[in-house]
Design a protein around this motif. Structure first.
Motif, PDB file in Angstrom:
ATOM      1  N   ALA A 172       0.828  -1.206   0.000  1.00 20.99           N
ATOM      2  CA  ALA A 172       0.000   0.000   0.000  1.00 20.99           C
ATOM      3  C   ALA A 172       0.864   1.258   0.000  1.00 20.99           C
ATOM      4  CB  ALA A 172      -0.931  -0.005   1.210  1.00 20.99           C
ATOM      5  N   VAL A 173       1.981   1.217   0.731  1.00 15.42           N
ATOM      6  CA  VAL A 173       2.913   2.348   0.725  1.00 15.42           C
ATOM      7  C   VAL A 173       3.454   2.564  -0.689  1.00 15.42           C
ATOM      8  CG1 VAL A 173       5.165   3.162   1.551  1.00 15.42           C
ATOM      9  CG2 VAL A 173       3.549   2.128   3.151  1.00 15.42           C
ATOM     10  N   GLY A 174       3.798   1.474  -1.381  1.00 18.87           N
ATOM     11  CA  GLY A 174       4.290   1.564  -2.749  1.00 18.87           C
ATOM     12  C   GLY A 174       3.249   2.137  -3.701  1.00 18.87           C
ATOM     13  N   VAL A 175       2.009   1.695  -3.560  1.00 21.79           N
ATOM     14  CA  VAL A 175       0.925   2.197  -4.407  1.00 21.79           C
ATOM     15  C   VAL A 175       0.715   3.687  -4.162  1.00 21.79           C
ATOM     16  CG1 VAL A 175      -1.559   2.062  -4.843  1.00 21.79           C
ATOM     17  CG2 VAL A 175      -0.227  -0.038  -4.578  1.00 21.79           C
ATOM     18  N   LEU A 206      -0.933 -27.705   3.711  1.00 23.23           N
ATOM     19  CA  LEU A 206      -0.069 -27.421   2.569  1.00 23.23           C
ATOM     20  C   LEU A 206      -0.803 -26.639   1.491  1.00 23.23           C
ATOM     21  CD1 LEU A 206       1.854 -30.813   2.250  1.00 23.23           C
ATOM     22  CD2 LEU A 206       2.694 -28.645   3.186  1.00 23.23           C
ATOM     23  N   LYS A 207      -2.087 -26.922   1.311  1.00 17.92           N
ATOM     24  CA  LYS A 207      -2.884 -26.172   0.329  1.00 17.92           C
ATOM     25  C   LYS A 207      -3.097 -24.731   0.782  1.00 17.92           C
ATOM     26  CE  LYS A 207      -5.299 -30.304  -1.283  1.00 17.92           C
ATOM     27  NZ  LYS A 207      -6.589 -31.043  -1.310  1.00 17.92           N
ATOM     28  N   VAL A 208      -3.328 -24.555   2.075  1.00 17.47           N
ATOM     29  CA  VAL A 208      -3.499 -23.197   2.610  1.00 17.47           C
ATOM     30  C   VAL A 208      -2.212 -22.400   2.447  1.00 17.47           C
ATOM     31  CG1 VAL A 208      -3.919 -21.843   4.695  1.00 17.47           C
ATOM     32  CG2 VAL A 208      -5.299 -23.874   4.239  1.00 17.47           C
ATOM     33  N   ARG A 209      -1.078 -23.035   2.724  1.00 21.05           N
ATOM     34  CA  ARG A 209       0.203 -22.341   2.583  1.00 21.05           C
ATOM     35  C   ARG A 209       0.478 -21.944   1.139  1.00 21.05           C
ATOM     36  NH1 ARG A 209       3.963 -26.230   6.477  1.00 21.05           N
ATOM     37  NH2 ARG A 209       3.299 -25.334   8.489  1.00 21.05           N
ATOM     38  N   LEU A 210       0.109 -22.810   0.191  1.00 18.18           N
ATOM     39  CA  LEU A 210       0.279 -22.462  -1.216  1.00 18.18           C
ATOM     40  C   LEU A 210      -0.585 -21.259  -1.583  1.00 18.18           C
ATOM     41  CD1 LEU A 210       1.671 -23.264  -3.868  1.00 18.18           C
ATOM     42  CD2 LEU A 210      -0.330 -24.698  -4.377  1.00 18.18           C
ATOM     43  N   GLU A 211      -1.795 -21.227  -1.026  1.00 21.81           N
ATOM     44  CA  GLU A 211      -2.682 -20.078  -1.261  1.00 21.81           C
ATOM     45  C   GLU A 211      -2.086 -18.802  -0.668  1.00 21.81           C
ATOM     46  OE1 GLU A 211      -5.760 -17.246   0.183  1.00 21.81           O
ATOM     47  OE2 GLU A 211      -4.861 -18.789   1.442  1.00 21.81           O
ATOM     48  N   LEU A 212      -1.467 -18.905   0.504  1.00 20.28           N
ATOM     49  CA  LEU A 212      -0.810 -17.749   1.114  1.00 20.28           C
ATOM     50  C   LEU A 212       0.327 -17.239   0.229  1.00 20.28           C
ATOM     51  CD1 LEU A 212      -0.561 -18.913   4.850  1.00 20.28           C
ATOM     52  CD2 LEU A 212      -2.172 -17.254   3.897  1.00 20.28           C
ATOM     53  N   PHE A 213       1.093 -18.168  -0.330  1.00 16.47           N
ATOM     54  CA  PHE A 213       2.193 -17.790  -1.225  1.00 16.47           C
ATOM     55  C   PHE A 213       1.670 -17.013  -2.428  1.00 16.47           C
ATOM     56  CE2 PHE A 213       4.413 -18.995  -5.176  1.00 16.47           C
ATOM     57  CZ  PHE A 213       5.636 -18.378  -4.951  1.00 16.47           C
ATOM     58  N   LEU A 214       0.597 -17.479  -3.016  1.00 12.64           N
ATOM     59  CA  LEU A 214       0.071 -16.856  -4.230  1.00 12.64           C
ATOM     60  C   LEU A 214      -0.636 -15.536  -3.943  1.00 12.64           C
ATOM     61  CD1 LEU A 214      -1.348 -20.050  -5.989  1.00 12.64           C
ATOM     62  CD2 LEU A 214       0.726 -18.794  -6.607  1.00 12.64           C
ATOM     63  N   VAL A 217       1.078 -11.738  -5.328  1.00 16.17           N
ATOM     64  CA  VAL A 217       0.292 -10.599  -5.820  1.00 16.17           C
ATOM     65  C   VAL A 217       0.816  -9.281  -5.250  1.00 16.17           C
ATOM     66  CG1 VAL A 217      -1.994  -9.537  -5.863  1.00 16.17           C
ATOM     67  CG2 VAL A 217      -1.759 -11.999  -6.276  1.00 16.17           C
ATOM     68  N   PRO A 218       1.008  -9.156  -3.917  1.00 18.15           N
ATOM     69  CA  PRO A 218       1.576  -7.902  -3.396  1.00 18.15           C
ATOM     70  C   PRO A 218       2.972  -7.596  -3.940  1.00 18.15           C
ATOM     71  CG  PRO A 218       0.564  -9.140  -1.619  1.00 18.15           C
ATOM     72  CD  PRO A 218       0.595 -10.056  -2.810  1.00 18.15           C
ATOM     73  N   PHE A 219       3.802  -8.630  -4.113  1.00 11.55           N
ATOM     74  CA  PHE A 219       5.171  -8.394  -4.584  1.00 11.55           C
ATOM     75  C   PHE A 219       5.173  -7.880  -6.021  1.00 11.55           C
ATOM     76  CE2 PHE A 219       9.403 -10.093  -6.073  1.00 11.55           C
ATOM     77  CZ  PHE A 219      10.153  -9.128  -5.403  1.00 11.55           C
ATOM     78  N   VAL A 220       4.324  -8.438  -6.864  1.00 11.89           N
ATOM     79  CA  VAL A 220       4.229  -7.974  -8.255  1.00 11.89           C
ATOM     80  C   VAL A 220       3.746  -6.527  -8.291  1.00 11.89           C
ATOM     81  CG1 VAL A 220       2.975  -8.266 -10.425  1.00 11.89           C
ATOM     82  CG2 VAL A 220       3.907 -10.266  -9.255  1.00 11.89           C
ATOM     83  N   ILE A 221       2.734  -6.209  -7.491  1.00  6.13           N
ATOM     84  CA  ILE A 221       2.222  -4.838  -7.427  1.00  6.13           C
ATOM     85  C   ILE A 221       3.309  -3.889  -6.935  1.00  6.13           C
ATOM     86  CG2 ILE A 221       0.560  -3.311  -6.280  1.00  6.13           C
ATOM     87  CD1 ILE A 221      -1.381  -5.690  -6.210  1.00  6.13           C
ATOM     88  N   CYS A 222       4.037  -4.323  -5.901  1.00  2.47           N
ATOM     89  CA  CYS A 222       5.106  -3.497  -5.326  1.00  2.47           C
ATOM     90  C   CYS A 222       6.210  -3.238  -6.358  1.00  2.47           C
ATOM     91  CB  CYS A 222       5.676  -4.211  -4.104  1.00  2.47           C
ATOM     92  SG  CYS A 222       6.147  -3.119  -2.757  1.00  2.47           S
ATOM     93  N   CYS A 223       6.604  -4.260  -7.085  1.00  2.00           N
ATOM     94  CA  CYS A 223       7.636  -4.105  -8.118  1.00  2.00           C
ATOM     95  C   CYS A 223       7.170  -3.136  -9.204  1.00  2.00           C
ATOM     96  CB  CYS A 223       7.979  -5.455  -8.733  1.00  2.00           C
ATOM     97  SG  CYS A 223       8.934  -6.533  -7.658  1.00  2.00           S
ATOM     98  N   PHE A 224       5.944  -3.305  -9.657  1.00  2.00           N
ATOM     99  CA  PHE A 224       5.400  -2.420 -10.701  1.00  2.00           C
ATOM    100  C   PHE A 224       5.405  -0.969 -10.233  1.00  2.00           C
ATOM    101  CE2 PHE A 224       1.756  -0.013 -12.249  1.00  2.00           C
ATOM    102  CZ  PHE A 224       1.956  -0.053 -13.617  1.00  2.00           C
ATOM    103  N   CYS A 225       4.932  -0.738  -9.026  1.00  2.00           N
ATOM    104  CA  CYS A 225       4.821   0.632  -8.506  1.00  2.00           C
ATOM    105  C   CYS A 225       6.196   1.276  -8.336  1.00  2.00           C
ATOM    106  CB  CYS A 225       4.078   0.638  -7.173  1.00  2.00           C
ATOM    107  SG  CYS A 225       2.308   0.283  -7.328  1.00  2.00           S
ATOM    108  N   TYR A 226       7.137   0.557  -7.739  1.00  2.00           N
ATOM    109  CA  TYR A 226       8.423   1.179  -7.448  1.00  2.00           C
ATOM    110  C   TYR A 226       9.318   1.304  -8.674  1.00  2.00           C
ATOM    111  CZ  TYR A 226       7.738   1.664  -2.467  1.00  2.00           C
ATOM    112  OH  TYR A 226       7.284   2.064  -1.241  1.00  2.00           O
TER     113      TYR A 226
END
Length: 302
Positions: free
Chosen positions: A104-107, A178-186, A191-200
């Motif tokens: 959110a700070v990056g956005v 393990l399925k929950v953890r995979l969902e957390l990763f995605l 998603v936040p990391f891609v948004i952060c990279c795009f913004c910065y």
């Protein structure tokens, strides 16, 4: 050899926890006082987001002594068992809440330079408050399994609580986890990391083309962008990648605790972002340093 590695790992965990606590507490208290003063006097969305990030770090640090106790007891849970789900839940919720707040700070920074006039018209602190509340809700719902599963394990044992906290799982529990953890990763990392990279990345490109900004301000803004991306990748990357590795291997090994250490250090590195992001924090830090130097000078003269 295996016993030696386990002992070494527990000592490493304890050392990192203690270091994080000793460095993170004073740094985040300083940032908390700065942002509270700024929000009371002249609040901006970035100040609200950074205040929530500081609060998240302080809550994380408040529960860190329970993890220290666990590491010192060879990863056995000797504290009252109700503290186990509470500690685990807060521990992981605050980690993932930090990823969303950093995004959110990056956005906010990107919108401020990409659409300065349009964004200024709708730039309201209350929107940052709403976003922060939503982040807490999203992370709490996604991490609810961390709170529920220890109680489910205790119920299955019918008498004594488990000797460990959120470490050993049955095959059926692991299948869900393990399925929950995979969902957390995605959802809460990729998603936040891609948004952060795009913004910065775009933030830096836009600043490099502006001629009406001083070199000092440009370097400070670039420092903010780089430090945020480094914190994101270094602190949250290893632990979230461990979710994918665990899912591929269908296991939840002890080595994941080592991967978690980089996320623990986030509470120490966030103040670096605060320094670049907020003039209030820089001013407070300079004032504190002047007071310390003055007191040392008085003691020296005495």
């Amino acid at each position: 050899m295996r016993i030696y590695l386990r002992v070494t790992m527990h000592h490493l965990l304890l050392s990192v926890y203690i270091f994080t606590f000793l460095v993170g507490v004073p740094a985040n208290i300083l940032a908390f006082c700065s942002f509270c003063h700024k929000v009371r006097t002249r609040a901006a969305p970035i100040d609200v987001l950074l205040l929530n990030l500081t609060i998240s770090d302080l809550i994380f640090l408040a529960f860190l002594p329970f993890k220290m106790k666990e590491a010192s007891d060879d990863m056995k849970w000797l504290l009252p068992f109700p503290l186990c789900p509470s500690t685990g839940f807060i521990f992981y919720v605050t980690i993932y809440n930090s990823t969303l707040l950093l995004t959110a700070v990056g956005v906010e920074r990107y919108l401020g330079v990409a659409y300065p006039l349009r964004y200024a018209l709708c730039r309201r602190p209350r929107y940052a408050v709403v976003a922060s509340v939503l982040f807490w809700a999203v992370t709490s719902l996604n991490l609810s399994i961390v709170y529920i599963m220890p109680y489910a394990q205790w119920g299955n044992m019918e008498a004594e609580p488990p000797s460990t906290c959120y470490l050993n799982f049955t095959e059926s529990e692991l299948n869900i986890l393990l399925k929950v953890r995979l969902e957390l990763f995605l959802v809460l990392f990729c998603v936040p990391f891609v948004i952060c990279c795009f913004c910065y990345v775009n933030f830096i490109l836009i600043l490099s083309r502006l001629s009406n900004i001083s070199r000092r301000k440009r370097l400070r803004a670039i420092g903010l962008a780089v430090s945020t991306l480094v914190v994101f990748a270094v602190c949250f990357g290893p632990y979230n990648v461990s979710h994918v590795v665990g899912f591929a291997r269908q296991e939840s090994g002890d080595w994941r605790n080592v991967a978690l250490l980089s996320s623990t250090l986030n509470a120490c590195l966030d103040p670096v972002i605060f320094y670049f992001s907020s003039a209030a924090v820089r001013s407070m830090l300079k004032r504190c340093l002047r007071n310390v130097v003055a007191k040392m000078h008085i003691l020296g003269c005495g």
